[in-house]
Design a protein around this motif. Structure first.
Motif, PDB file in Angstrom:
ATOM      1  N   SER A 105      77.930  36.783  48.254  1.00 52.73           N
ATOM      2  CA  SER A 105      77.539  37.207  47.810  1.00 52.73           C
ATOM      3  C   SER A 105      78.450  38.228  47.458  1.00 52.73           C
ATOM      4  O   SER A 105      79.058  38.865  48.014  1.00 52.73           O
ATOM      5  CB  SER A 105      75.633  37.666  47.277  1.00 52.73           C
ATOM      6  OG  SER A 105      75.371  36.277  47.871  1.00 52.73           O
ATOM      7  N   ALA A 111      72.907  39.436  48.564  1.00 54.45           N
ATOM      8  CA  ALA A 111      72.163  38.750  48.884  1.00 54.45           C
ATOM      9  C   ALA A 111      70.718  39.025  49.170  1.00 54.45           C
ATOM     10  O   ALA A 111      70.183  38.318  49.659  1.00 54.45           O
ATOM     11  CB  ALA A 111      73.273  38.567  50.803  1.00 54.45           C
ATOM     12  N   ASN A 114      69.464  37.440  46.294  1.00 52.25           N
ATOM     13  CA  ASN A 114      68.995  36.226  46.431  1.00 52.25           C
ATOM     14  C   ASN A 114      67.669  35.401  47.144  1.00 52.25           C
ATOM     15  O   ASN A 114      67.084  34.708  46.516  1.00 52.25           O
ATOM     16  CB  ASN A 114      70.489  35.537  46.281  1.00 52.25           C
ATOM     17  CG  ASN A 114      71.490  35.454  45.278  1.00 52.25           C
ATOM     18  OD1 ASN A 114      70.881  35.798  44.208  1.00 52.25           O
ATOM     19  ND2 ASN A 114      72.171  34.920  45.836  1.00 52.25           N
ATOM     20  N   THR A 115      67.299  35.961  47.861  1.00 49.28           N
ATOM     21  CA  THR A 115      66.386  35.346  48.785  1.00 49.28           C
ATOM     22  C   THR A 115      65.235  35.492  48.617  1.00 49.28           C
ATOM     23  O   THR A 115      64.659  35.234  47.938  1.00 49.28           O
ATOM     24  CB  THR A 115      66.884  36.092  50.498  1.00 49.28           C
ATOM     25  OG1 THR A 115      68.204  35.964  51.130  1.00 49.28           O
ATOM     26  CG2 THR A 115      66.089  35.742  50.984  1.00 49.28           C
ATOM     27  N   SER A 118      64.541  33.609  45.621  1.00 46.26           N
ATOM     28  CA  SER A 118      64.472  32.379  46.154  1.00 46.26           C
ATOM     29  C   SER A 118      62.909  31.782  46.850  1.00 46.26           C
ATOM     30  O   SER A 118      62.857  31.071  46.541  1.00 46.26           O
ATOM     31  CB  SER A 118      65.509  31.219  46.525  1.00 46.26           C
ATOM     32  OG  SER A 118      66.781  31.708  46.144  1.00 46.26           O
ATOM     33  N   CYS A 267      69.316  30.229  47.309  1.00 46.68           N
ATOM     34  CA  CYS A 267      70.472  30.576  46.740  1.00 46.68           C
ATOM     35  C   CYS A 267      71.551  30.534  46.189  1.00 46.68           C
ATOM     36  O   CYS A 267      71.848  31.332  45.372  1.00 46.68           O
ATOM     37  CB  CYS A 267      70.582  31.626  48.162  1.00 46.68           C
ATOM     38  SG  CYS A 267      69.266  32.833  49.350  1.00 46.68           S
ATOM     39  N   GLU A 268      72.655  29.949  46.740  1.00 51.18           N
ATOM     40  CA  GLU A 268      73.715  29.259  45.976  1.00 51.18           C
ATOM     41  C   GLU A 268      72.569  29.017  44.021  1.00 51.18           C
ATOM     42  O   GLU A 268      73.353  29.693  43.869  1.00 51.18           O
ATOM     43  CB  GLU A 268      74.078  27.690  46.076  1.00 51.18           C
ATOM     44  CG  GLU A 268      75.290  27.708  45.802  1.00 51.18           C
ATOM     45  CD  GLU A 268      75.906  26.476  46.186  1.00 51.18           C
ATOM     46  OE1 GLU A 268      76.569  25.639  46.084  1.00 51.18           O
ATOM     47  OE2 GLU A 268      75.736  26.087  47.423  1.00 51.18           O
ATOM     48  N   GLN A 271      72.767  32.513  42.697  1.00 55.13           N
ATOM     49  CA  GLN A 271      73.543  33.013  41.826  1.00 55.13           C
ATOM     50  C   GLN A 271      74.295  32.268  40.618  1.00 55.13           C
ATOM     51  O   GLN A 271      74.550  32.721  40.931  1.00 55.13           O
ATOM     52  CB  GLN A 271      74.048  32.642  43.720  1.00 55.13           C
ATOM     53  CG  GLN A 271      75.592  33.341  43.456  1.00 55.13           C
ATOM     54  CD  GLN A 271      76.265  34.276  44.728  1.00 55.13           C
ATOM     55  OE1 GLN A 271      75.676  35.456  46.029  1.00 55.13           O
ATOM     56  NE2 GLN A 271      77.169  33.712  44.965  1.00 55.13           N
TER      57      GLN A 271
END
Length: 406
Positions: A105, A111, A114-115, A118, A267-268, A271
Motif C-alpha cells: 500500500s 495498510a 484498508n484493514t 475491511s 484489502c486489495e 485499495q
C-alpha cells in the motif's frame, strides 16, 4: 480576478466533521509558521527519521525509471516485491506467507486504514492499546466503529496486560489494535506478554488483531516478536509494516500487510477503489531495500539509542517530568501533569498538555505534541529523530522554560 469561495450552504459530511486533524501534522505546521517568521524553532513533533534514504535504494529508483517502470502497477504490488516481503517475514519473523497474503500500500497508514475499513462494521468495538498512534481512533471513526481505549500503566511502561484485554472484550469486540515498538511510548512487548494476550484472543474467535510493526527495526532490547507467530491465532492477525522508519523512506510511501488470503483480498478490493497500486518507482526502491539487508537500519538504530540516552540524561534533571525508558522507536513520552495548574511568566495558567506544548513552542521555541492525541492527555511526545546537538539544545530550552513556571 475573483477568488473561488465555498457556497454559503456548503455542509460537509458528518464523517469528516467527526474527524480530528492529525495533531502531529498540526503542530509541525505551527512550528513551520513560527520558523517562517525568523524564529529558531527546534521541531521534535514529527515522527520522521532525520537520515537520508541509503544511496543504494536511491540508485535502484533511478534505474527503475531508466528501465521503464513507469506504468500502472498491480493493485497489491509487484509480484517480486510481494515475494521479497514474504521471504523477509520468513527469514526475520518466522512467519509463513505467500505473495497472495501480501498487499503493498501507499504507506503503512493506508495498510492500516484498508484493514480497519475491511473488517469493522458500524457499532463494532475496536480495542485500542493506549497510548496509541494518533490515527488509530480516527480510522475507527471512519469505519463507524466504537473505540474502546485500554491505557497501560506508567509502572508497566504503558503496556496493556492480558488480564486487561480479557476484561475489555465483549460480544461486540471485532478488532484489537496496537503497535510494538510503540509510537508514542517506545514500549516493546515481550514474547511472554504477547503470548499471554494471544491466549486471551484464542478464546474469542470473533476477535482479530491488527499488529502495527512499522518500528520493528528500531528496537533497543533485542528480540522483536510478531503476534502472528502464535499459531492459535495466526489467521486472525494482520501484520502491518513498511519501509518509512527502518530504511528512512518516509517520502517514498510504501507499506504492506501480511494476512490470511481472505483479508488480503478484502484489502486489495478496498485499495482498488481508492488509490490502486502504489508508485512503481517506490516499489522498485522497496525491493532493493529488502535485497540490501538491514545494515543501514542497524547503523541508524545505534544513533537512535545514543540520542535516547542523551535525552534521558537531561530529562532526569528536570523536576516534574516522569519518563519511562523507551525500548524502541524514537520518542520520549513523559508524564507532565506535574506542571498543570502552574502559571507562565505572562500570567497564563497551564491547564493541560496542549497548553504546555504551546508554552514550550512560544517560550522555548521547541515543538512537541500534546499527549491527548495519543490517548494520554497527561503526557507530551518528543521525537528524538534529530541531531545530537539539536536534542541537547532543545531539552536545555525545555528545562529553562519549565523552570519559569510558578
Amino acid at each position: 480576478m475573483s477568488t473561488a469561495t465555498a457556497p454559503a450552504t456548503l455542509v460537509l459530511s458528518d464523517r469528516l466533521n467527526a474527524m480530528q486533524e492529525s495533531q502531529t501534522i498540526g503542530m509541525a505546521k505551527k512550528a513551520r509558521e513560527l520558523a517562517a517568521q525568523g524564529v529558531d524553532v527546534i521541531s521534535l513533533s514529527f515522527g520522521e527519521p532525520d537520515f537520508q534514504t541509503p544511496q543504494y535504494i536511491k540508485d535502484a529508483a533511478k534505474k527503475a525509471i531508466d528501465d521503464g517502470y513507469t506504468l500502472y502497477t498491480p493493485v497489491p504490488g509487484y509480484p517480486e516485491l510481494r515475494q521479497a516481503i514474504a521471504d523477509k517475514l520468513k527469514r526475520e519473523n518466522n512467519l509463513d506467507y505467500k505473495p497472495e497474503n501480501i498487499v503493498v500500500s501507499t504507506g503503512a497508514k493506508q495498510a492500516l486504514a484498508n484493514t480497519v475499513m475491511s473488517l469493522v462494521n458500524p457499532g463494532d468495538e475496536v480495542i485500542v492499546f493506549a497510548p496509541y498512534w494518533v490515527s488509530y481512533e480516527e480510522m475507527v471513526k471512519l469505519a463507524e466503529g466504537v473505540t474502546v481505549t485500554l491505557m497501560g500503566s506508567l509502572e508497566n511502561d504503558y503496556k496493556v496486560t492480558a488480564a486487561e484485554v480479557e476484561a475489555a472484550i465483549t460480544p461486540r469486540t471485532k478488532l484489537i489494535m496496537y503497535s510494538s515498538p510503540c509510537n508514542p511510548t517506545g514500549a516493546v512487548f515481550s514474547r511472554e506478554e504477547l503470548g499471554a494476550i494471544a491466549e486471551v484472543v484464542a478464546r474469542h474467535p470473533q476477535v482479530y488483531v491488527l499488529a502495527d510493526e512499522i518500528y520493528e527495526y528500531i528496537n533497543f532490547v533485542g528480540e522483536h516478536v510478531s503476534m502472528a507467530q502464535f499459531e492459535a491465532i495466526k489467521d486472525r492477525v494482520i501484520t502491518v509494516n513498511g519501509f518509512s522508519k527502518g530504511y528512512a523512506m518516509t517520502g517514498w510511501r510504501v507499506g504492506y500487510i501480511a494476512a490470511c488470503k481472505e483479508i488480503a483480498v478484502a484489502c486489495e478490493k478496498m485499495q482498488s477503489q481508492i488509490t490502486s497500486g502504489t508508485c512503481s518507482i517506490a516499489q522498485r526502491a522497496a525491493l532493493a531495500a529488502l535485497q540490501g539487508g538491514r545494515s543501514s537500519a542497524d547503523e541508524m538504530v545505534e544513533a537512535y539509542r545514543r540520542r535516547r540516552d542523551l535525552v534521558l540524561d537531561i530529562v532526569k534533571d528536570i523536576p516534574g517530568m516522569k519518563t519511562p525508558k523507551p525500548s524502541g522507536a524514537f520518542y520520549v513520552f513523559p508524564d507532565v501533569s506535574a506542571f498543570f495548574g502552574k502559571t507562565t511568566p505572562h500570567g497564563n495558567t497551564i491547564e493541560n498538555a496542549c497548553d504546555l506544548a504551546m508554552y514550550l513552542l512560544n517560550d522555548g521555541h521547541v515543538a512537541a505534541v500534546d499527549g491527548a492525541a495519543f490517548g494520554a492527555p497527561q503526557c507530551l511526545r518528543f521525537s528524538t529523530a534529530a541531531a545530537d546537538e539539536k536534542l541537547a539544545e532543545a531539552f536545555r530550552r525545555i528545562k529553562v522554560s519549565l523552570a519559569k513556571l510558578a
